[in-house]
Motif scaffolding. Structure first.
Motif, PDB file in Angstrom:
ATOM      1  N   GLY A   1       7.934  65.967 -56.455  1.00 21.89           N
ATOM      2  CA  GLY A   1       7.200  64.917 -55.748  1.00 21.89           C
ATOM      3  C   GLY A   1       6.404  64.039 -56.698  1.00 21.89           C
ATOM      4  O   GLY A   1       6.506  62.810 -56.673  1.00 21.89           O
ATOM      5  N   PHE A   2       5.634  64.665 -57.573  1.00 23.82           N
ATOM      6  CA  PHE A   2       4.819  63.891 -58.517  1.00 23.82           C
ATOM      7  C   PHE A   2       5.718  63.149 -59.523  1.00 23.82           C
ATOM      8  O   PHE A   2       5.420  62.022 -59.919  1.00 23.82           O
ATOM      9  CB  PHE A   2       3.843  64.800 -59.254  1.00 23.82           C
ATOM     10  CG  PHE A   2       2.551  65.005 -58.499  1.00 23.82           C
ATOM     11  CD1 PHE A   2       1.658  63.965 -58.326  1.00 23.82           C
ATOM     12  CD2 PHE A   2       2.241  66.245 -57.963  1.00 23.82           C
ATOM     13  CE1 PHE A   2       0.476  64.145 -57.627  1.00 23.82           C
ATOM     14  CE2 PHE A   2       1.056  66.443 -57.255  1.00 23.82           C
ATOM     15  CZ  PHE A   2       0.176  65.388 -57.085  1.00 23.82           C
ATOM     16  N   GLY A   3       6.801  63.798 -59.938  1.00 26.77           N
ATOM     17  CA  GLY A   3       7.714  63.164 -60.893  1.00 26.77           C
ATOM     18  C   GLY A   3       8.300  61.890 -60.309  1.00 26.77           C
ATOM     19  O   GLY A   3       8.339  60.846 -60.969  1.00 26.77           O
TER      20      GLY A   3
ATOM     21  N   ASN B   1       5.389  59.225 -59.756  1.00 28.77           N
ATOM     22  CA  ASN B   1       4.931  58.605 -61.002  1.00 28.77           C
ATOM     23  C   ASN B   1       6.032  57.810 -61.685  1.00 28.77           C
ATOM     24  O   ASN B   1       5.757  56.847 -62.399  1.00 28.77           O
ATOM     25  CB  ASN B   1       4.372  59.665 -61.949  1.00 28.77           C
ATOM     26  CG  ASN B   1       3.061  60.239 -61.439  1.00 28.77           C
ATOM     27  OD1 ASN B   1       2.595  59.860 -60.371  1.00 28.77           O
ATOM     28  ND2 ASN B   1       2.485  61.142 -62.191  1.00 28.77           N
ATOM     29  N   GLY B   2       7.288  58.228 -61.462  1.00 29.01           N
ATOM     30  CA  GLY B   2       8.394  57.452 -62.015  1.00 29.01           C
ATOM     31  C   GLY B   2       8.525  56.114 -61.311  1.00 29.01           C
ATOM     32  O   GLY B   2       8.865  55.111 -61.915  1.00 29.01           O
ATOM     33  N   LEU B   3       8.248  56.109 -60.009  1.00 30.42           N
ATOM     34  CA  LEU B   3       8.461  54.896 -59.223  1.00 30.42           C
ATOM     35  C   LEU B   3       7.248  53.982 -59.217  1.00 30.42           C
ATOM     36  O   LEU B   3       7.383  52.779 -59.071  1.00 30.42           O
ATOM     37  CB  LEU B   3       8.826  55.269 -57.778  1.00 30.42           C
ATOM     38  CG  LEU B   3      10.151  56.000 -57.596  1.00 30.42           C
ATOM     39  CD1 LEU B   3      10.277  56.541 -56.177  1.00 30.42           C
ATOM     40  CD2 LEU B   3      11.323  55.079 -57.905  1.00 30.42           C
ATOM     41  N   SER B   4       6.053  54.573 -59.348  1.00 29.82           N
ATOM     42  CA  SER B   4       4.848  53.757 -59.189  1.00 29.82           C
ATOM     43  C   SER B   4       3.928  53.874 -60.387  1.00 29.82           C
ATOM     44  O   SER B   4       3.559  54.974 -60.805  1.00 29.82           O
ATOM     45  CB  SER B   4       4.107  54.197 -57.917  1.00 29.82           C
ATOM     46  OG  SER B   4       2.718  54.044 -58.078  1.00 29.82           O
ATOM     47  N   ARG B   5       3.577  52.726 -60.916  1.00 28.34           N
ATOM     48  CA  ARG B   5       2.651  52.710 -62.064  1.00 28.34           C
ATOM     49  C   ARG B   5       1.263  53.169 -61.642  1.00 28.34           C
ATOM     50  O   ARG B   5       0.507  53.696 -62.445  1.00 28.34           O
ATOM     51  CB  ARG B   5       2.546  51.295 -62.645  1.00 28.34           C
ATOM     52  CG  ARG B   5       3.864  50.722 -63.086  1.00 28.34           C
ATOM     53  CD  ARG B   5       4.184  51.068 -64.539  1.00 28.34           C
ATOM     54  NE  ARG B   5       5.578  50.756 -64.800  1.00 28.34           N
ATOM     55  CZ  ARG B   5       6.230  51.119 -65.885  1.00 28.34           C
ATOM     56  NH1 ARG B   5       5.629  51.807 -66.827  1.00 28.34           N
ATOM     57  NH2 ARG B   5       7.488  50.802 -66.057  1.00 28.34           N
TER      58      ARG B   5
ATOM     59  N   THR C   1       0.274  55.555 -59.300  1.00 30.83           N
ATOM     60  CA  THR C   1       0.080  57.004 -59.306  1.00 30.83           C
ATOM     61  C   THR C   1       0.256  57.548 -60.723  1.00 30.83           C
ATOM     62  O   THR C   1      -0.362  58.539 -61.080  1.00 30.83           O
ATOM     63  CB  THR C   1       1.051  57.730 -58.355  1.00 30.83           C
ATOM     64  OG1 THR C   1       2.371  57.555 -58.838  1.00 30.83           O
ATOM     65  CG2 THR C   1       0.953  57.200 -56.943  1.00 30.83           C
ATOM     66  N   GLU C   2       1.090  56.880 -61.531  1.00 32.35           N
ATOM     67  CA  GLU C   2       1.241  57.335 -62.913  1.00 32.35           C
ATOM     68  C   GLU C   2      -0.095  57.250 -63.642  1.00 32.35           C
ATOM     69  O   GLU C   2      -0.535  58.203 -64.289  1.00 32.35           O
ATOM     70  CB  GLU C   2       2.284  56.504 -63.657  1.00 32.35           C
ATOM     71  CG  GLU C   2       2.568  57.038 -65.052  1.00 32.35           C
ATOM     72  CD  GLU C   2       3.112  55.982 -66.001  1.00 32.35           C
ATOM     73  OE1 GLU C   2       3.506  54.906 -65.533  1.00 32.35           O
ATOM     74  OE2 GLU C   2       3.105  56.250 -67.214  1.00 32.35           O
ATOM     75  N   LYS C   3      -0.745  56.080 -63.508  1.00 37.78           N
ATOM     76  CA  LYS C   3      -2.037  55.887 -64.178  1.00 37.78           C
ATOM     77  C   LYS C   3      -3.040  56.921 -63.689  1.00 37.78           C
ATOM     78  O   LYS C   3      -3.846  57.439 -64.456  1.00 37.78           O
ATOM     79  CB  LYS C   3      -2.567  54.490 -63.868  1.00 37.78           C
ATOM     80  CG  LYS C   3      -2.135  53.471 -64.903  1.00 37.78           C
ATOM     81  CD  LYS C   3      -2.936  52.190 -64.766  1.00 37.78           C
ATOM     82  CE  LYS C   3      -2.341  51.111 -65.643  1.00 37.78           C
ATOM     83  NZ  LYS C   3      -2.324  49.815 -64.964  1.00 37.78           N
ATOM     84  N   LEU C   4      -2.977  57.195 -62.384  1.00 38.91           N
ATOM     85  CA  LEU C   4      -3.942  58.082 -61.765  1.00 38.91           C
ATOM     86  C   LEU C   4      -3.757  59.533 -62.222  1.00 38.91           C
ATOM     87  O   LEU C   4      -4.736  60.236 -62.492  1.00 38.91           O
ATOM     88  CB  LEU C   4      -3.783  57.990 -60.243  1.00 38.91           C
ATOM     89  CG  LEU C   4      -4.945  58.481 -59.394  1.00 38.91           C
ATOM     90  CD1 LEU C   4      -6.163  57.608 -59.634  1.00 38.91           C
ATOM     91  CD2 LEU C   4      -4.531  58.426 -57.920  1.00 38.91           C
ATOM     92  N   THR C   5      -2.500  60.005 -62.314  1.00 33.91           N
ATOM     93  CA  THR C   5      -2.302  61.451 -62.500  1.00 33.91           C
ATOM     94  C   THR C   5      -1.643  61.863 -63.817  1.00 33.91           C
ATOM     95  O   THR C   5      -1.829  62.988 -64.263  1.00 33.91           O
ATOM     96  CB  THR C   5      -1.428  62.021 -61.366  1.00 33.91           C
ATOM     97  OG1 THR C   5      -0.180  61.330 -61.353  1.00 33.91           O
ATOM     98  CG2 THR C   5      -2.103  61.874 -60.020  1.00 33.91           C
ATOM     99  N   ASP C   6      -0.880  60.971 -64.439  1.00 32.74           N
ATOM    100  CA  ASP C   6      -0.046  61.440 -65.551  1.00 32.74           C
ATOM    101  C   ASP C   6      -0.844  62.014 -66.706  1.00 32.74           C
ATOM    102  O   ASP C   6      -0.510  63.074 -67.234  1.00 32.74           O
ATOM    103  CB  ASP C   6       0.877  60.323 -66.048  1.00 32.74           C
ATOM    104  CG  ASP C   6       1.836  60.842 -67.117  1.00 32.74           C
ATOM    105  OD1 ASP C   6       2.614  61.760 -66.803  1.00 32.74           O
ATOM    106  OD2 ASP C   6       1.762  60.363 -68.262  1.00 32.74           O
TER     107      ASP C   6
END
Lengths: 278, 274
Positions: free
Chosen positions: A101-103, A106-110, A112-117
């Motif tokens: 789910g997170f992968g 974060n792959g699709l949305s910058r 959530t990537e910024k938020l969690t990666d």
């Protein structure tokens, strides 16, 4: 120049080894990978029978087999395998689902990537077994401890490879699909997900390895059932054959999980020339 | 039934009634679409790749855009197809000069851009977009594949095709939705000379058959002259030559007229370099 061409002329002779392999696999398909394990077991049995390997050090395969038979009859072995298997699967499902789910997100949305990666990248560097003392304090030696550790270990390989897979889908294909009026849902279903799948499978196979590793360790440290517990318990009574049996069972379970993943990989990646049967 | 007759013009009982099921499943929009661009400008990091470019293309025309590398011809095609948006200027479609609708323009890229995990038929069906029912998509894909001579390869993976065959699949995919304008971005650039000439023939036949407006970006002057009604040269982001080619089709290379045109365009193209 002449050196190079001569080298090439020699190559076919050097490449005769694979042809032996092909001849073998044509006669007994599927058996070739088992030749080396069979030789090792035969040498082991011979060494034990001739007294070269002491039984209290490493019992003969026949004794391990006998222990397996004994414990199967008593129901102890199937029961422990079932418990370990259940723990492995539930830890894998929890960790794997979250990671997938997170992968994807974060792959699709910058955003959530910024938020969690970066958080994931920090936590990733903690060896999951370093958490054992803390986990025991939190969960005791309950199922929760094993579930947490396995899920934690499985999370990162699947997360990273899903994320990486989604990000590395050929942008030309995405542009093509968009220009042909493909909406976000079908773009994901027909382009992004299949494009990310090879990478997701790499993560899956890594995760399966980590799943067993984590489970073994957590079962030997803190458990009252399962294969790992069976091995530790047997160690206290110097039952070496059961200890070795537990290790063999782990090896077989690991192989089983990997074969399942490979089967799935072949089925879903049939389009990829790398998976075509030669 | 009455309402239907009334709708088609009120001829009453005399009107020959064509049941809709037998009628060809043609899209309701015209086969070809005209377009015009006015003052089209595209700036990349302070540099005008397109500099107030004007061009008017009639419905059903085949226009070849030539020019040196970096002259902005591919950028022009991307703006026309809506893959990028212009810094300023207008792209207007149809007689009424409206904005672009979804499937007005289809692009055939230099690379085939086939999905390796989808069968050849599914790849072509992608071109139909999201809307049609699965069965409609399949039928349209089968028709389009037949038109490019690959009807028997529908269920195979793209990886088994040659470069030329892959581009034929890409052509089928571009045509499956019946676009008013087909934009071709050097689609034959990566093919060998023989396949290339073969593909040019196919492209011309399909264009004559379907009647769409074609805009092809190419490096290859003989290719432009063999296929196009007009050869347009873009230099420094502007149209600097707009040459009508009146040779009868199918055009034979090597005729004096063809050679003369080729020489003329090449000379014009090379003028800047000297």
């Amino acid at each position: 120049m002449t050196d190079i061409t001569q080298g090439i002329a020699y190559l076919p002779r050097k490449l005769r080894l694979p042809s032996i392999h092909m001849a073998l696999s044509a006669r007994i398909p599927g058996l070739v990978p088992w030749i080396v394990p069979a030789i090792i077991i035969a040498l082991w049995q011979a060494g034990a029978s001739l007294g070269l390997i002491k039984a209290e050090f490493l019992p003969a395969p026949s004794e391990v087999l006998a222990a397996g038979y004994r414990l199967t009859l008593s129901g102890e072995l199937p029961e422990n395998i079932a418990i370990s298997f259940k723990r492995a699967i539930s830890g894998f499902l929890v960790g794997g689902t979250l990671a997938f789910g997170f992968g994807l997100a974060n792959g699709l949305s910058r955003t959530t990537e910024k938020l969690t990666d970066s958080t994931f990248q920090m936590v990733r560097n903690i060896p999951n077994l370093a958490l054992v003392p803390l986990v025991i304090l939190w969960f005791g030696i309950d199922e929760g401890a094993k579930l947490f550790l396995t899920a934690f270990g499985v999370f990162f390989p699947i997360y990273i490879n899903t994320f990486h897979g989604v990000r590395n889908v050929d942008p030309q294909l995405i542009e093509m699909a968009r220009s042909y009026g493909i909406g976000p849902f079908n773009l994901f279903r027909k382009v992004v997900l299949p494009g990310a799948l090879p990478s997701i499978f790499v993560g899956l196979r890594y995760a399966l390895g980590i799943m067993w590793l984590t489970l073994i360790v957590s079962e030997t440290i803190a458990a009252t059932s399962g294969i790992g517990y069976m091995a530790m318990h047997a160690r206290e009574f110097m039952l070496v054959d059961i200890v070795v049996l537990a290790i063999v069972v782990y090896a077989l379970l690991g192989k089983l999980a990997d074969s399942a993943a490979r089967w799935l990989e072949r089925r879903t990646l049939a389009w990829n020339p790398a998976y075509h049967k030669i | 039934m009455l309402t239907f007759a009334a709708e088609i013009g009120g001829f009453g009982h005399e009107a020959p009634f064509i049941p809709p099921a037998i009628a060809e499943p043609e899209p309701e929009r015209p086969a070809a679409l005209e377009f015009a661009v006015y003052g089209l400008t595209k700036t990349f990091s302070g540099r005008n790749v397109l500099d107030s470019l004007d061009l008017d293309v009639r419905a059903g025309e085949f226009v070849a855009i030539i020019g040196r590398s970096g002259c902005g011809k591919s950028t022009f095609l991307r703006l026309l197809a809506g893959l990028d948006s212009p810094t300023s200027g207008i792209v207007a479609f149809g007689p009424e000069g409206r904005e672009r609708h979804g499937s007005d323009v289809r692009v055939m890229f230099q690379e085939p851009r086939l999905l390796p995990w989808a069968s050849i038929a599914e790849n072509v069906a992608i071109g139909a977009g999201d809307r049609p029912e699965p069965e409609t998509r399949r039928n349209q894909a089968a028709l389009a594949l037949g038109a490019v001579g690959l009807g028997d390869r529908a269920e195979e993976w793209p990886s088994v095709l040659s470069g030329g065959q892959k581009q034929r699949v890409a052509l089928a995919r571009a045509l499956v939705s019946g676009p008013g304008i087909l934009a071709l971005d050097e689609p034959l650039g990566a093919l060998d000379a023989l396949t290339r000439i073969e593909m040019q023939g196919l492209l011309e036949r399909v264009w004559l058959d379907k009647g769409f407006t074609a805009l092809m970006v190419t490096h290859d002057v003989p290719e432009a002259i063999a296929l196009a009604d007009r050869v347009v040269l873009i230099e420094d982001g502007r149209v600097t030559l707009d040459l009508r080619i009146d040779l009868p089709r199918p055009r034979k290379r090597g005729t004096p007229e063809f050679a003369e045109l080729e020489r003329e365009v090449l000379a014009r193209l090379m003028q800047r370099a000297s």
